[in-house]
Design an enzyme around this catalytic site. Sequence first.
Site, PDB file in Angstrom:
ATOM      1  N   CYS A   1      11.655  12.437  14.228  1.00 38.16           N
ATOM      2  CA  CYS A   1      12.096  13.316  13.138  1.00 38.16           C
ATOM      3  C   CYS A   1      12.041  12.538  11.840  1.00 38.16           C
ATOM      4  O   CYS A   1      13.071  12.093  11.307  1.00 38.16           O
ATOM      5  CB  CYS A   1      13.501  13.805  13.409  1.00 38.16           C
ATOM      6  SG  CYS A   1      13.524  14.879  14.816  1.00 38.16           S
ATOM      7  N   GLU A   2      10.833  12.355  11.362  1.00 41.76           N
ATOM      8  CA  GLU A   2      10.601  11.491  10.215  1.00 41.76           C
ATOM      9  C   GLU A   2       9.194  11.826   9.730  1.00 41.76           C
ATOM     10  O   GLU A   2       8.235  11.670  10.483  1.00 41.76           O
ATOM     11  CB  GLU A   2      10.658  10.040  10.723  1.00 41.76           C
ATOM     12  CG  GLU A   2      10.806   8.951   9.747  1.00 41.76           C
ATOM     13  CD  GLU A   2      12.236   8.764   9.278  1.00 41.76           C
ATOM     14  OE1 GLU A   2      12.398   8.526   8.081  1.00 41.76           O
ATOM     15  OE2 GLU A   2      13.179   8.871  10.096  1.00 41.76           O
TER      16      GLU A   2
ATOM     17  N   TYR B   1       4.050  -0.722   7.433  1.00 39.37           N
ATOM     18  CA  TYR B   1       3.062  -1.426   6.604  1.00 39.37           C
ATOM     19  C   TYR B   1       1.881  -0.546   6.208  1.00 39.37           C
ATOM     20  O   TYR B   1       0.922  -1.045   5.611  1.00 39.37           O
ATOM     21  CB  TYR B   1       2.463  -2.626   7.361  1.00 39.37           C
ATOM     22  CG  TYR B   1       3.438  -3.479   8.130  1.00 39.37           C
ATOM     23  CD1 TYR B   1       4.454  -4.172   7.475  1.00 39.37           C
ATOM     24  CD2 TYR B   1       3.320  -3.620   9.509  1.00 39.37           C
ATOM     25  CE1 TYR B   1       5.332  -4.968   8.196  1.00 39.37           C
ATOM     26  CE2 TYR B   1       4.194  -4.420  10.226  1.00 39.37           C
ATOM     27  CZ  TYR B   1       5.200  -5.081   9.569  1.00 39.37           C
ATOM     28  OH  TYR B   1       6.056  -5.863  10.273  1.00 39.37           O
TER      29      TYR B   1
ATOM     30  N   ARG C   1       4.340  -0.102  13.068  1.00 42.32           N
ATOM     31  CA  ARG C   1       3.508  -0.739  12.052  1.00 42.32           C
ATOM     32  C   ARG C   1       2.882   0.243  11.068  1.00 42.32           C
ATOM     33  O   ARG C   1       2.719  -0.073   9.903  1.00 42.32           O
ATOM     34  CB  ARG C   1       2.422  -1.602  12.707  1.00 42.32           C
ATOM     35  CG  ARG C   1       3.010  -2.721  13.576  1.00 42.32           C
ATOM     36  CD  ARG C   1       1.967  -3.733  14.023  1.00 42.32           C
ATOM     37  NE  ARG C   1       1.513  -4.517  12.911  1.00 42.32           N
ATOM     38  CZ  ARG C   1       0.377  -4.334  12.276  1.00 42.32           C
ATOM     39  NH1 ARG C   1      -0.456  -3.381  12.653  1.00 42.32           N
ATOM     40  NH2 ARG C   1       0.054  -5.093  11.251  1.00 42.32           N
TER      41      ARG C   1
HETATM   42  N1  LLP Z   1       5.082 -18.780  13.531  1.00 39.38           N
HETATM   43  C1  LLP Z   1       6.057 -18.287  12.750  1.00 39.38           C
HETATM   44  C2  LLP Z   1       7.086 -19.192  12.247  1.00 39.38           C
HETATM   45  C3  LLP Z   1       6.084 -16.927  12.430  1.00 39.38           C
HETATM   46  O1  LLP Z   1       7.042 -16.463  11.645  1.00 39.38           O
HETATM   47  C4  LLP Z   1       5.095 -16.064  12.937  1.00 39.38           C
HETATM   48  C5  LLP Z   1       5.100 -14.620  12.635  1.00 39.38           C
HETATM   49  C6  LLP Z   1       4.103 -16.612  13.778  1.00 39.38           C
HETATM   50  C7  LLP Z   1       4.127 -17.977  14.036  1.00 39.38           C
HETATM   51  C8  LLP Z   1       3.010 -15.787  14.413  1.00 39.38           C
HETATM   52  O2  LLP Z   1       2.187 -15.176  13.494  1.00 39.38           O
HETATM   53  P1  LLP Z   1       0.882 -14.369  13.973  1.00 39.38           P
HETATM   54  O3  LLP Z   1      -0.097 -15.350  14.560  1.00 39.38           O
HETATM   55  O4  LLP Z   1       1.308 -13.378  14.986  1.00 39.38           O
HETATM   56  O5  LLP Z   1       0.390 -13.729  12.741  1.00 39.38           O
HETATM   57  N2  LLP Z   1       5.699  -7.610  12.393  1.00 39.38           N
HETATM   58  C9  LLP Z   1       4.562  -8.019  11.601  1.00 39.38           C
HETATM   59  C10 LLP Z   1       4.237  -9.491  11.784  1.00 39.38           C
HETATM   60  C11 LLP Z   1       5.381 -10.407  11.475  1.00 39.38           C
HETATM   61  C12 LLP Z   1       5.027 -11.864  11.731  1.00 39.38           C
HETATM   62  C13 LLP Z   1       6.210 -12.713  11.608  1.00 39.38           C
HETATM   63  N3  LLP Z   1       5.975 -14.079  11.890  1.00 39.38           N
HETATM   64  C14 LLP Z   1       3.371  -7.120  11.928  1.00 39.38           C
HETATM   65  O6  LLP Z   1       3.492  -6.273  12.807  1.00 39.38           O
HETATM   66  O7  LLP Z   1       2.339  -7.223  11.316  1.00 39.38           O
END
Ligand code: LLP
Length: 452
Positions: A361-362, A334, A330
Amino acid sequence: MYMLGSMTINSRGHLAIGEQDLVELAEKYGTPLYVYDESLIRERCRAYREALNQHYPQGEILFAGKAFLTLGMGRLLLQEGLGLDVVSAGELYIAAQAGFPMERVCFHGNNKSPAELKMALDLGVGRIAVDSLMELDRLEEKASRRRKIVPLLLRVRPGISADTHRYIQTGQEDSKFGLGISDGQVFAAVKKVLKSPYLELLGLHCHIGSQILDSQPFQLAAEIMMDLREEIRLKTGTLLPELNLGGGLGIRYIAGDRPVGISDLVMLLAETLKKKAREHNSTLPRLLLEPGRSIVGEAGITLYTVGTIKDVPGVRRYVSVDGGMSDNLRSALYGARYRALLANRPQEPAEETVTVAGKACESGDILIYDLRLPSPRPGDILAVLSTGAYHFSMFSHYNRHLRPAVVFINGGLTELVVKRETLEDLIRPELIPPHLEKEPDFKTVGELGGSA
Ligand code: LLP
């Protein structure tokens, strides 16, 4: 010091979760190590369920498995009475192997493969969230061949740009997810589903993005979706029984993050749906919510061992740890920010500013810039907080790093739920085909040829 869940400082002056000393844990299981405060995960599951019970009993919470899913986590969700949102054959398989009831599973994804759709139908998942017109045709064909009715939701792009990192916005007009409202795609899909004897339209779904701290975009999404539900009723005479408003509630990574509370958010959504139902003179839909991060994010800590320390005079002090972008993508992806402390001496004054570097290595593999710590020494155990969501699940094997183990702690109980990957695990799927078995027929690189 900001303590979360059952995090404390124990009598040895070490960071602990429940009765478990985290320095001892690092010694026992090695580092990097993903550690979860199981009681905090359960507390968050209950916070959602209780908020629904109180403000909107006709609802269900589905945990978003992409945030963190293992067999053990599947069992915990089952015990806590949550449903599950899955997004791949892998997550679906884990749910099935954990004995998760399939009618409480919703299957998502913008490009579900034919094999994944088949698996979902074979297992009998409770809902498929259809993401495109093309997917709808594929599903209808499969359902009619099986002569089986498939329950589904239509994923909608409500046209909202929530205030979060661009990569984790999902509800805006230009998004790969969902069917558009203004371009007529939602209505085209509704018509198709209503015509098919094999597709059952349970309702609409939207998910506007992730790590959203403010309640306003959620309210806006709820209003847009309720208006859309009403428009569908007026145009087709069908009142859809369900509304799934996705996940997206943010957590506290750094001191400035102030997310709206779970209960306040659920209450606001409940009020919005009730207000809209009154305005439309219609009945309330069943409400589904799909939180991921707000259930597991703050319950996770990653432990690292400090290794090399290097000064770039007048610039910064790099403190390298034994993990990095493999176990925490992350920061690099991000620019995410974190709080961290030394688990072996959390109370010493933080008199130094350091940059915590990963070992990949980045150059972009920096976990935390400008972190205040007590002067770090090799062998210190660094605890990075709020790493429970999208860390284990986004693990990368870059540089052939091994995936860390995962431990759950609940009061006096400490249990391994994922073993540390081994070097043998790493090469298990690999093959050497016969033509590569042959030994080279030259002895040294010098004999490779070329004119001397
Ligand atoms: N429902 C759907 C259809 C989703 O696509 C997602 C997350 C969630 C629920 C759950 O969202 P949450 O409550 O966790 O925000 N890798 C990124 C986050 C990607 C989220 C993708 N979808 C990060 O590390 O911030």
